[in-house]
Write a protein that holds these residues in place. Sequence first.
Motif, PDB file in Angstrom:
ATOM      1  N   ALA A  27       0.822  -1.208   0.000  1.00  0.00           N
ATOM      2  CA  ALA A  27       0.000   0.000   0.000  1.00  0.00           C
ATOM      3  C   ALA A  27       0.857   1.260   0.000  1.00  0.00           C
ATOM      4  O   ALA A  27       0.542   2.246  -0.682  1.00  0.00           O
TER       5      ALA A  27
ATOM      6  N   ILE B   9      -6.666  -2.523  -1.966  1.00  0.00           N
ATOM      7  CA  ILE B   9      -6.367  -1.190  -2.505  1.00  0.00           C
ATOM      8  C   ILE B   9      -7.385  -0.816  -3.570  1.00  0.00           C
ATOM      9  O   ILE B   9      -7.876   0.316  -3.622  1.00  0.00           O
TER      10      ILE B   9
ATOM     11  N   THR C 263      -5.942   2.616   0.042  1.00  0.00           N
ATOM     12  CA  THR C 263      -4.748   2.338   0.835  1.00  0.00           C
ATOM     13  C   THR C 263      -4.922   2.673   2.319  1.00  0.00           C
ATOM     14  O   THR C 263      -4.294   2.044   3.173  1.00  0.00           O
TER      15      THR C 263
END
Length: 410
Positions: free
Chosen positions: A30, A162, A167
């Motif tokens: 992320a 994601i 994120t």
Amino acid sequence: MFASLHTRNYRLYLSGQVVSNVGTWMQRIAQDWLVLDLTHGSATALGIAAALQFAPMLVLTLWGGVLADRVDKRTMLVVVQSAMGLCALVLGTVVLTGVVELWQVYAFCLLLGCFSAFDTPMRQSFVSEMVGPGQVVNAVALNSLVFNLARIVGPAVAGLLIVAIGTGWVFLLNAVSFLGVIAGLLLMRPEALFRTEGVPRAPHQLREGLAYVRSRPDLVAILVLVFLVSTFGINFFMTIALLARNVFGRDAEGYGLLTTLLAVGSVLGAMIAARRSAKPRLRVVAGSGLAFGVVLTVAGSMPTYLAAGLALIPVGFLSLSFTTAANSSVQLSVPPELRGRVMAIYMLVLLGGTPLGGPLLGVLAEHYGGRAPLVAGGIVTVLSVLAVGAVLARRQVALSRVLTRQARLG
């Protein structure tokens, strides 16, 4: 293969690591993707983020090793792991509130690197306290196995999350995952640990650790190899992201899949390493490093996404074989009262080269394309192993001549 799991304290520790490592890999993916999104795919920005996260290793890791030889490692690990979890919590909150900027990500990378500089030598030297010297090789291999199983699950889950929720939530989930390792540490039985008496505070303890390493040519050779291979070859967090996005035009899921294939090979390497009980010889460390450099060069030259992904399996296998052999060899070569400081030096050369390698490989990718870091890393690895091997061979020949001459004179 699972002999170390007979020890209750190690079972608790490893169980917590299973949860925490999955979260750590989710955040790793992320974070990389967040930097790329904020900079529209800048390889240089990704290299800077990596450099900031690993730069504290250059300054603080050796002092972390000194601290590891002085204090109760279990208690200190609880403190440091809690601080790292808080970093993930705050970063996730910043992203979810929509105020995140690149400089903030850089700041959190730096802060997390500071905590990691103390956490890493503490964890490495704590292994022998949990299982005793007879199970160190097995425990190191199982640590790598769990780490790389998490590297399979974490990136794959992160890629999906994601795309689905962003994120920010991935960072928050990582913050929660730290509760697993903290709980495992708190539930341990301190009386069952194989503790050595803490080294009293005294001047020049850091210098003492460095002097010991300098007096051991075998340790110096391993550390030089680890530094060169990790700096230019084991920079997967960056090189695979560039390969997925800038070479093959893949999204976060494609990046996660490549990382997962790399981890599949690493798991296979860890399973083989877990069967060993004796200290690996220097030739095993060098041989696995040489083979790793060759397959890394091949992987960087693959023409298609599928071929590159399949080539990453042996890359993962050999990178794990190299680092596990090097780690076990160093741990089993030093006395307990110096293990924290020596393992700090080991982790410094393993991770501390990233601030140098990350930006250099980023610039290389900017000028020569996303394949260049992998190919260059493989070539540098091969040349490094050959150069260190040549130096050791010359040293051995010179030593043999001296001994022969002394025998004749005697």
